[in-house]
Design an enzyme around this catalytic site. Structure first.
Site, mmCIF file in Angstrom:
data_model
loop_
_atom_site.group_PDB
_atom_site.id
_atom_site.type_symbol
_atom_site.label_atom_id
_atom_site.label_comp_id
_atom_site.label_asym_id
_atom_site.label_seq_id
_atom_site.Cartn_x
_atom_site.Cartn_y
_atom_site.Cartn_z
ATOM 1 N N ARG A 39 -7.378 19.544 8.910
ATOM 2 C CA ARG A 39 -8.090 19.669 7.631
ATOM 3 C C ARG A 39 -8.945 20.936 7.587
ATOM 4 O O ARG A 39 -9.113 21.527 6.529
ATOM 5 C CB ARG A 39 -8.943 18.436 7.371
ATOM 6 C CG ARG A 39 -8.092 17.274 6.938
ATOM 7 C CD ARG A 39 -8.904 16.068 6.609
ATOM 8 N NE ARG A 39 -8.141 15.179 5.737
ATOM 9 C CZ ARG A 39 -8.493 13.946 5.437
ATOM 10 N NH1 ARG A 39 -9.606 13.446 5.917
ATOM 11 N NH2 ARG A 39 -7.761 13.211 4.643
ATOM 12 N N LYS A 50 1.955 -3.140 3.743
ATOM 13 C CA LYS A 50 1.965 -4.119 2.650
ATOM 14 C C LYS A 50 2.575 -3.619 1.361
ATOM 15 O O LYS A 50 2.342 -2.477 0.963
ATOM 16 C CB LYS A 50 0.524 -4.509 2.339
ATOM 17 C CG LYS A 50 -0.158 -5.282 3.420
ATOM 18 C CD LYS A 50 -1.505 -5.656 2.865
ATOM 19 C CE LYS A 50 -2.422 -6.261 3.869
ATOM 20 N NZ LYS A 50 -3.795 -6.170 3.348
ATOM 21 N N GLY A 76 -2.184 10.386 5.477
ATOM 22 C CA GLY A 76 -2.436 9.177 6.256
ATOM 23 C C GLY A 76 -1.478 9.024 7.426
ATOM 24 O O GLY A 76 -1.201 9.975 8.143
ATOM 25 N N GLY A 83 -5.523 8.496 0.471
ATOM 26 C CA GLY A 83 -5.749 7.777 -0.785
ATOM 27 C C GLY A 83 -5.432 8.635 -1.998
ATOM 28 O O GLY A 83 -4.846 8.168 -2.974
HETATM 29 P P1 AMP Z 1 -0.115 1.556 5.579
HETATM 30 O O1 AMP Z 1 -1.526 1.837 5.896
HETATM 31 O O2 AMP Z 1 0.095 0.554 4.512
HETATM 32 O O3 AMP Z 1 0.695 2.819 5.351
HETATM 33 O O4 AMP Z 1 0.496 0.845 6.864
HETATM 34 C C1 AMP Z 1 0.579 1.478 8.088
HETATM 35 C C2 AMP Z 1 0.631 0.437 9.148
HETATM 36 O O5 AMP Z 1 1.748 -0.405 8.935
HETATM 37 C C3 AMP Z 1 0.785 1.014 10.534
HETATM 38 O O6 AMP Z 1 -0.365 0.751 11.265
HETATM 39 C C4 AMP Z 1 1.990 0.276 11.093
HETATM 40 O O7 AMP Z 1 1.797 -0.148 12.416
HETATM 41 C C5 AMP Z 1 2.136 -0.916 10.182
HETATM 42 N N1 AMP Z 1 3.507 -1.421 10.146
HETATM 43 C C6 AMP Z 1 4.617 -0.757 9.879
HETATM 44 N N2 AMP Z 1 5.701 -1.542 10.013
HETATM 45 C C7 AMP Z 1 5.262 -2.762 10.382
HETATM 46 C C8 AMP Z 1 5.901 -3.995 10.667
HETATM 47 N N3 AMP Z 1 7.220 -4.110 10.612
HETATM 48 N N4 AMP Z 1 5.135 -5.038 10.995
HETATM 49 C C9 AMP Z 1 3.783 -4.895 11.048
HETATM 50 N N5 AMP Z 1 3.125 -3.773 10.779
HETATM 51 C C10 AMP Z 1 3.856 -2.702 10.447
#
Ligand code: AMP
Length: 397
Positions: A38, A201, A354, A377
């Site tokens: 950054r 999610k 991210g 974000g």
């Molecule tokens: P996000 O912040 O929504 O982009 O999610 C990122 C996180 O999702 C990372 O820490 C990953 O470890 C987790 N992640 C990715 N795939 C899976 C999975 N199949 N099961 C559980 N966590 C996951």
């Protein structure tokens, strides 16, 4: 958002130019910066001001000091690193209230091409409330304002939105690149346009999926969020991550994709493990064969192959969210493979900030991408099609 003034539209010569950067860098327990991307991303803007005889008064937030001075969140180590990178002394205006008579004196004594870094803007309560008084105090230090903090563009704070209404304003090179590259992808992409979405999610990315369904030719879904879509199609997903309250929504999105002729592609095979642990037993299974007592933690070889093919044939590729639990080496293969496929693609490649940006850096393929966003974000909100207040506030051409 593309008709905004840029730094080159300002005459900075001899002027005091306030520059809002995003120096919210990761730091370890010893107060050492562990990733200075950054800070490096802000150099072109600061160097432009120096080269053109301006005086750069740089500011940023760092961490969450909650509106109070806190030595843990001082920008002092950042001033040091910025000095090293610019190869020039950066004068650190250490000041618990960020702007005071002492700061004014430092700024008054600046010569052309000097660089001053102010203390953490979040040492002041008014910062995150976009308080007018604080914006005025900051504005009193300069004559022009350059916003180069894409990472905070989705927030209306005193040091971005507030300052834009106090002084003639323009975007810095980083913000300019972020909005040009990502703006073109979202408004007028070269086709085929492919988006890859992953992460934990579905609920965090509903707005992004909805917006992408109006724009992309193919949407590839991996990561934890894929299991809600698989379950919505009637598959057994064992102990994999799922949002049961989003099953109907997933069905609707699948239906919408069909109506809009978007090729929505889900994994065909996955890597399952007995536990959420790098040491756990794991194997690859097809999606109609997920054992009841195991969980999917990565995409499988066939999925990697299929996703990579679509990526390599695309002209615009946009990626946000890891394909698996990439923090654990046994489940990082899918994420690394997507980074590799993107690095080999001839199209424009954009990585949302991210986790996906971190994953690309882990593979060392960052220099092979057209653009890696510095905003987590902010880039998500940009992909949702939202107007970012920090950008909207910059003067139009
Ligand atoms: P996000 O912040 O929504 O982009 O999610 C990122 C996180 O999702 C990372 O820490 C990953 O470890 C987790 N992640 C990715 N795939 C899976 C999975 N199949 N099961 C559980 N966590 C996951």
């Amino acid at each position: 958002m593309l008709n905004k003034k840029s730094i080159e539209d300002l005459n900075v010569s001899g002027k005091r130019v306030l520059v809002r950067c995003d120096f919210n860098v990761p730091m370890n327990d010893k107060g050492e910066i562990t990733d200075d991307r950054r800070i490096r991303s802000a150099l072109p803007t600061i160097e432009y001001i120096m080269k053109n005889g301006g005086k750069a008064i740089v500011m940023s937030h760092f961490g969450r000091p909650k509106g109070e001075p806190n030595p843990k969140y001082t920008l002092e180590p950042i001033a040091k690193r910025l000095s090293e990178l610019l190869n020039k002394e950066v004068i650190f205006a250490k000041d618990d209230v960020v702007v005071s008579d002492k700061t004014k004196e430092i700024v008054d004594n600046m010569k052309e091409s000097d660089v001053v870094l102010l203390e953490n803007t979040r040492f002041r309560k008014e910062e995150e409330k976009n308080g007018e008084e604080f914006a005025k105090q900051l504005a009193s230090l300069g004559e022009l304002f350059v916003n180069d903090a894409f990472g905070t563009a989705h927030r209306a704070h005193a040091s971005n939105v507030g300052l834009s209404s106090q002084l003639p304003s323009a975007s810095g090179y980083l913000v300019k690149k972020e909005i040009e590259v990502m703006g073109k992808a979202m408004s007028n992409p070269e086709r085929p346009f492919v988006a890859i979405l992953g992460g934990a999610k579905v609920s965090d990315k509903i707005g992004v999926i909805e917006n992408f369904l109006d724009k992309v030719d193919s949407l590839l879904i991996g990561g934890g969020m894929a299991y809600t879509f698989l379950k919505a199609q009637g598959l057994e997903i064992g102990k994999s991550l799922v949002e049961d309250d989003k099953l109907d929504l997933a069905k609707e999105l699948i239906q919408k994709a069909k109506e809009k002729n978007v090729n929505l592609i889900l994994p065909v095979d996955i890597v399952v493990a007995s536990e959420f642990n790098n040491e756990a037993q794991f194997k690859t299974v097809s999606i109609d064969n997920i054992p009841e007592d195991m969980m999917g933690l990565d995409i499988g070889e066939k999925t990697i192959e299929g996703f990579s093919k679509v990526i390599k044939e695309a002209k615009t590729i946009l990626w946000n969210g890891p394909m698996g639990v990439f923090e654990m080496p046994n489940f990082a293969k899918g994420t690394n493979a997507i980074a590799k496929a993107m690095s080999e693609a001839e199209g424009i490649t954009i990585v949302g900030g991210g986790d996906s940006a971190a994953a690309v850096e882990q593979t060392g393929l960052d220099s092979k991408m057209t653009h890696i966003s510095t905003g987590g974000g902010a880039s998500l909100e940009f992909f949702e099609g939202k107007i970012l207040p920090g950008i909207a506030a910059i003067d139009n051409k």
